[in-house]
Design a protein around this motif. Structure first.
Motif, PDB file in Angstrom:
ATOM      1  N   ARG A  32       0.717  -1.317   0.142  1.00  0.00           N
ATOM      2  CA  ARG A  32       0.088  -0.062  -0.035  1.00  0.00           C
ATOM      3  C   ARG A  32       0.780   1.236   0.019  1.00  0.00           C
ATOM      4  O   ARG A  32       0.641   2.425  -0.632  1.00  0.00           O
ATOM      5  N   LYS A  89       2.235   1.878  -3.521  1.00  0.00           N
ATOM      6  CA  LYS A  89       1.400   2.337  -4.346  1.00  0.00           C
ATOM      7  C   LYS A  89       1.018   3.853  -4.251  1.00  0.00           C
ATOM      8  O   LYS A  89       0.861   4.553  -5.232  1.00  0.00           O
ATOM      9  N   ASN A  90       0.798   4.006  -2.862  1.00  0.00           N
ATOM     10  CA  ASN A  90       0.580   5.580  -2.460  1.00  0.00           C
ATOM     11  C   ASN A  90       1.834   6.369  -2.854  1.00  0.00           C
ATOM     12  O   ASN A  90       1.647   7.548  -3.367  1.00  0.00           O
ATOM     13  N   ARG A  91       3.126   6.012  -2.759  1.00  0.00           N
ATOM     14  CA  ARG A  91       4.200   6.798  -2.889  1.00  0.00           C
ATOM     15  C   ARG A  91       4.156   6.780  -4.407  1.00  0.00           C
ATOM     16  O   ARG A  91       4.526   7.822  -5.160  1.00  0.00           O
ATOM     17  N   SER A 126       1.567   6.757  -6.496  1.00  0.00           N
ATOM     18  CA  SER A 126       0.739   7.646  -7.236  1.00  0.00           C
ATOM     19  C   SER A 126       1.014   9.170  -6.781  1.00  0.00           C
ATOM     20  O   SER A 126       0.669   9.918  -7.689  1.00  0.00           O
ATOM     21  N   ALA A 127       1.607   9.256  -5.807  1.00  0.00           N
ATOM     22  CA  ALA A 127       1.741  10.604  -5.384  1.00  0.00           C
ATOM     23  C   ALA A 127       3.022  11.272  -6.303  1.00  0.00           C
ATOM     24  O   ALA A 127       2.937  12.555  -6.727  1.00  0.00           O
TER      25      ALA A 127
END
Length: 330
Positions: free
Chosen positions: A313, A316-318, A320-321
């Motif tokens: 997670r 994925k967040n990194r 996306s950012a």
């Protein structure tokens, strides 16, 4: 709220499914939001309709495994609940598995998940198998079990285990002793799996005879390995050139298993992982299988699975950012 009744023929199956001090039952109740009561040969499940349906599927699946003599532990229970919630309850019966190998202490080694079952089948059917997945999915252990089984069945004459000696934050030079002492820590997981399967005495006997070889990948150069079961572990830390060199060592009557975790690459940032390349290049070639194991196949402590999911997670967040920042600059 609804109630569902499951009739059970044999009390020992209920005992097996419930577990010691009802530890398995508590997991089912907590994870699925139901209450389960045992009345003689009946199990009564109470809760919301969807939760009761899931609990019924999980319990019936566990009972079917118990009826086939499978040992039911908390790991089995959590995995079966996951299958049910994913809509894959029909696959539960596939978990009654064949024994891959018997350890030196008489313990049967079996695939514990659908992914592991497919992995073992791929090893048995193909000459080359590439297995990629996170820590704890049994990639190395099952490969060694298959190698020992093939050796005992006289299908091969040698077991060769190798891995690249790549530092993960420490340099080999800081370790004491000669070259063998320095590389031994990198080969320890392979030693451990072999000791478990064969016992230390039998392992040493085969080692002296040359039937077993555990060595760094660099020692493979220039050799042709006939009638051997060859396992390359931690393959994510091979370079493109090392992977090609290793694959071309295979001789007649040999079987190759390559394992690794592409989320744990210790190579310098400017080097491409040979495992990543191999997955792309070899995919689709006859007699070569590429198996993808996931967090669902983790068979270590339940926290290992949660840690892997948390890191996934985070990554994925990194990503996306970072993507959003790049798009914002355009």
């Amino acid at each position: 709220m609804i109630e569902k009744v499951i009739n059970v023929d044999r009390m020992e199956h209920i005992i097996s499914v419930f577990g010691s001090f009802d530890e398995n039952l508590k997991i089912i109740e907590e994870e699925l939001g139901v209450k389960v009561a045992d009345r003689d040969s009946e199990l009564k499940i109470t809760g919301e309709a969807e939760n009761v349906m899931h609990a019924e599927q999980a319990i019936e699946g566990l009972l079917s495994l118990a009826a086939k003599g499978e040992n039911i532990d908390t790991q089995n229970v959590r995995y079966i609940i996951r299958l049910v919630l994913d809509g894959s309850s029909g696959k539960i019966t596939e978990l009654a598995k064949d024994v891959v190998c018997i350890t030196s202490k008489g313990k049967p080694v079996k695939a514990k998940t659908i992914g592991q079952k497919n992995y073992v089948e791929a090893i048995n059917k193909n000459t080359v198998t590439v297995a990629v997945g996170p820590a704890g999915t049994g990639k190395t252990y099952l490969a060694v079990a298959c190698a020992v089984a093939a050796f005992r069945a006289k299908q091969i004459n040698r077991i060769i285990l190798t891995r690249p000696a790549v530092e993960a934050g420490e340099k080999l030079g800081f370790l004491p002793g000669d070259l063998q002492n320095k590389v031994d820590p990198y080969l320890r997981p392979l030693y451990d799996a072999l000791f478990d399967m064969l016992g230390a005495e039998t392992y040493n006997k085969y080692l002296e005879r040359g039937n077993i070889e555990v060595a760094p990948l660099a020692y493979m150069r220039g050799r042709t390995l006939d009638d051997s079961f060859i396992i390359l572990d931690e393959a994510q830390n091979t370079s493109r050139e090392q992977m090609k060199m290793f694959l071309t060592r295979m001789g007649f009557g040999s079987k190759v298993v390559i394992t690794g975790d592409i989320t744990q690459i210790d190579l310098p940032s400017d080097k491409t992982s040979g495992l990543k390349d191999a997955m792309r290049i070899l995919n689709g070639i006859d007699d070569i299988a590429v198996c993808q194991l996931t967090g669902a196949d983790v068979v270590r402590h339940v926290l290992v699975q949660k840690i892997i999911e948390a890191y996934d997670r985070f990554e994925k967040n990194r990503s996306s950012a970072a993507s959003a920042r790049r798009n914002g600059r355009r």
